[in-house]
Design a protein around this motif. Sequence first.
Motif, mmCIF file in Angstrom:
data_model
loop_
_atom_site.group_PDB
_atom_site.id
_atom_site.type_symbol
_atom_site.label_atom_id
_atom_site.label_comp_id
_atom_site.label_asym_id
_atom_site.label_seq_id
_atom_site.Cartn_x
_atom_site.Cartn_y
_atom_site.Cartn_z
ATOM 1 N N ASP A 1 114.583 -12.627 -23.741
ATOM 2 C CA ASP A 1 114.142 -11.558 -22.849
ATOM 3 C C ASP A 1 113.835 -10.256 -23.583
ATOM 4 O OD1 ASP A 1 114.199 -13.171 -20.654
ATOM 5 O OD2 ASP A 1 116.159 -12.543 -19.954
ATOM 6 N N ASP A 2 114.157 -10.186 -24.878
ATOM 7 C CA ASP A 2 113.675 -9.090 -25.720
ATOM 8 C C ASP A 2 112.318 -9.436 -26.320
ATOM 9 O OD1 ASP A 2 115.779 -7.249 -25.414
ATOM 10 O OD2 ASP A 2 116.957 -8.165 -27.014
ATOM 11 N N LEU A 3 112.115 -10.715 -26.632
ATOM 12 C CA LEU A 3 110.853 -11.149 -27.240
ATOM 13 C C LEU A 3 109.708 -11.171 -26.242
ATOM 14 C CD1 LEU A 3 109.270 -12.395 -29.643
ATOM 15 C CD2 LEU A 3 110.092 -14.644 -28.876
ATOM 16 N N ALA A 4 109.952 -11.624 -25.017
ATOM 17 C CA ALA A 4 108.874 -11.826 -24.045
ATOM 18 C C ALA A 4 108.044 -10.572 -23.780
ATOM 19 C CB ALA A 4 109.439 -12.382 -22.739
ATOM 20 N N PRO A 5 108.637 -9.387 -23.597
ATOM 21 C CA PRO A 5 107.809 -8.192 -23.390
ATOM 22 C C PRO A 5 106.921 -7.871 -24.587
ATOM 23 C CG PRO A 5 110.063 -7.787 -22.672
ATOM 24 C CD PRO A 5 110.073 -9.086 -23.421
ATOM 25 N N MET A 6 107.370 -8.207 -25.799
ATOM 26 C CA MET A 6 106.539 -7.967 -26.985
ATOM 27 C C MET A 6 105.326 -8.894 -26.971
ATOM 28 S SD MET A 6 109.440 -7.573 -29.949
ATOM 29 C CE MET A 6 111.105 -7.050 -29.516
ATOM 30 N N LEU A 7 105.525 -10.128 -26.531
ATOM 31 C CA LEU A 7 104.393 -11.051 -26.407
ATOM 32 C C LEU A 7 103.393 -10.538 -25.374
ATOM 33 C CD1 LEU A 7 106.293 -14.480 -26.354
ATOM 34 C CD2 LEU A 7 105.185 -13.388 -28.313
ATOM 35 N N PRO B 1 118.910 -7.877 -33.722
ATOM 36 C CA PRO B 1 119.613 -6.782 -34.386
ATOM 37 C C PRO B 1 120.643 -7.230 -35.422
ATOM 38 C CG PRO B 1 120.551 -7.155 -32.220
ATOM 39 C CD PRO B 1 119.374 -8.087 -32.342
ATOM 40 N N GLU B 2 120.977 -8.536 -35.460
ATOM 41 C CA GLU B 2 122.003 -9.037 -36.375
ATOM 42 C C GLU B 2 121.395 -9.954 -37.422
ATOM 43 O OE1 GLU B 2 126.062 -9.737 -33.943
ATOM 44 O OE2 GLU B 2 124.394 -10.987 -33.264
ATOM 45 N N ARG B 3 121.799 -9.775 -38.666
ATOM 46 C CA ARG B 3 121.492 -10.730 -39.727
ATOM 47 C C ARG B 3 122.764 -11.512 -39.998
ATOM 48 N NH1 ARG B 3 117.996 -6.470 -40.785
ATOM 49 N NH2 ARG B 3 115.919 -7.094 -41.515
ATOM 50 N N LEU B 4 122.720 -12.815 -39.703
ATOM 51 C CA LEU B 4 123.916 -13.650 -39.766
ATOM 52 C C LEU B 4 123.694 -14.831 -40.692
ATOM 53 C CD1 LEU B 4 124.594 -13.917 -35.909
ATOM 54 C CD2 LEU B 4 125.683 -12.317 -37.500
ATOM 55 N N SER C 1 118.564 -1.385 -29.606
ATOM 56 C CA SER C 1 118.387 -1.676 -28.181
ATOM 57 C C SER C 1 118.315 -3.174 -27.896
ATOM 58 C CB SER C 1 117.117 -1.005 -27.655
ATOM 59 O OG SER C 1 115.955 -1.619 -28.195
ATOM 60 N N LEU C 2 118.213 -4.003 -28.935
ATOM 61 C CA LEU C 2 118.083 -5.442 -28.758
ATOM 62 C C LEU C 2 119.455 -6.080 -28.518
ATOM 63 C CD1 LEU C 2 115.551 -6.179 -31.642
ATOM 64 C CD2 LEU C 2 115.034 -5.918 -29.207
ATOM 65 N N ARG C 3 119.460 -7.145 -27.750
ATOM 66 C CA ARG C 3 120.718 -7.819 -27.427
ATOM 67 C C ARG C 3 121.150 -8.728 -28.577
ATOM 68 N NH1 ARG C 3 121.869 -11.540 -22.025
ATOM 69 N NH2 ARG C 3 124.075 -10.991 -21.803
ATOM 70 N N THR C 4 122.411 -8.639 -28.945
ATOM 71 C CA THR C 4 122.932 -9.470 -30.013
ATOM 72 C C THR C 4 123.334 -10.845 -29.481
ATOM 73 O OG1 THR C 4 125.232 -8.780 -29.716
ATOM 74 C CG2 THR C 4 123.859 -7.434 -31.191
ATOM 75 N N LEU C 5 123.365 -11.814 -30.379
ATOM 76 C CA LEU C 5 123.848 -13.138 -30.018
ATOM 77 C C LEU C 5 125.298 -13.060 -29.559
ATOM 78 C CD1 LEU C 5 123.504 -16.243 -29.955
ATOM 79 C CD2 LEU C 5 124.201 -16.266 -32.361
ATOM 80 N N SER C 6 126.081 -12.227 -30.223
ATOM 81 C CA SER C 6 127.494 -12.087 -29.859
ATOM 82 C C SER C 6 127.647 -11.580 -28.433
ATOM 83 C CB SER C 6 128.190 -11.129 -30.835
ATOM 84 O OG SER C 6 128.066 -11.581 -32.167
ATOM 85 N N ALA C 7 126.843 -10.584 -28.057
ATOM 86 C CA ALA C 7 126.935 -10.037 -26.701
ATOM 87 C C ALA C 7 126.502 -11.073 -25.674
ATOM 88 C CB ALA C 7 126.072 -8.783 -26.589
ATOM 89 N N TYR C 8 125.466 -11.829 -25.979
ATOM 90 C CA TYR C 8 125.002 -12.876 -25.058
ATOM 91 C C TYR C 8 126.082 -13.921 -24.852
ATOM 92 C CZ TYR C 8 122.516 -17.027 -23.444
ATOM 93 O OH TYR C 8 122.142 -18.146 -22.754
ATOM 94 N N LEU C 9 126.685 -14.391 -25.932
ATOM 95 C CA LEU C 9 127.714 -15.417 -25.827
ATOM 96 C C LEU C 9 128.940 -14.912 -25.078
ATOM 97 C CD1 LEU C 9 127.461 -16.854 -29.453
ATOM 98 C CD2 LEU C 9 126.725 -17.981 -27.341
#
Length: 290
Positions: free
Chosen positions: A183-189, A208-211, A277-285
Amino acid sequence: MDVLVAGGSGFIGQALCRVLVDRGHEVTAASRTPDADGLPAAVETAVADVTDSNLEEVVDGHDAVVNLVALPSHVQPRGQSHEAVHFEGTRHLVAAAERTGVERFVQLSGLGVESGVDTAYFRAKRRAERVVRDADLEWVIYRPSVVFGDGCAFIPFVERLSPPLVTLLPGGERTWLQPIWVDDLAPMLADGLEDDRHVGQCYEIGGPERLTLAETVSRIRGGGAVVSIPMGLAAIAAILVDPIPWVPFGRDQYRVLGLDNTTADNDATEFGVSSKSLRTLSAYLADEHR
């Protein structure tokens, strides 16, 4: 604008269709077996198989085409190939778009396409990008890192790859990812369809995270030990299990171990988006397990 989203009933396609409808566009979601579930009521559906060279009837009448049709990079379903779907499929869509007067073509590629890693997925994606660049169309190309969200293939793949208590992981500390929320990528598309300044651009986008892969597995599993295994042993295992279709590891998966699938400069900023402003994987999980 009247937009055809090839692969529109898929994971990323559903998110994009919602954004486009919210912005007032007419949208048709096309796929081999279109499913309206998960799509806004205003979205029309159409049957289209991109491996078929006769796509003019589906494409005709649209101002823009978005190509989201894809096979997961880690599998090759029986009876399909990355070459047929990613390269030939793109070539068929581009040809139909040129013949029917489509103005803009948006192509979803993948981060790492130009890494030099030789897999069936990357080879087909590279060839597809060249088709789009050479087309007589206004084009925009996106190369995201792994995309996560409700209905994604990435999180289930990691869960299959990693038992809950101890995960034996080759290249776990060498492989880097930059997961981005759908849902962060779709508006950019959608911006690539609407804003002329994006025409002729190729964007590399991450979250926002490099893992490391090990960190990613740990987050998705909610803990548990991750133990690195020698790369030589992993190479032997990849050769042995490569012919087994249901095993999510093979020669191509081995070849991407150690790949830095992150952006040097996150092009999300080109869409007025800051990394914070982008959602992290950690926050989603965390939200998913409340």
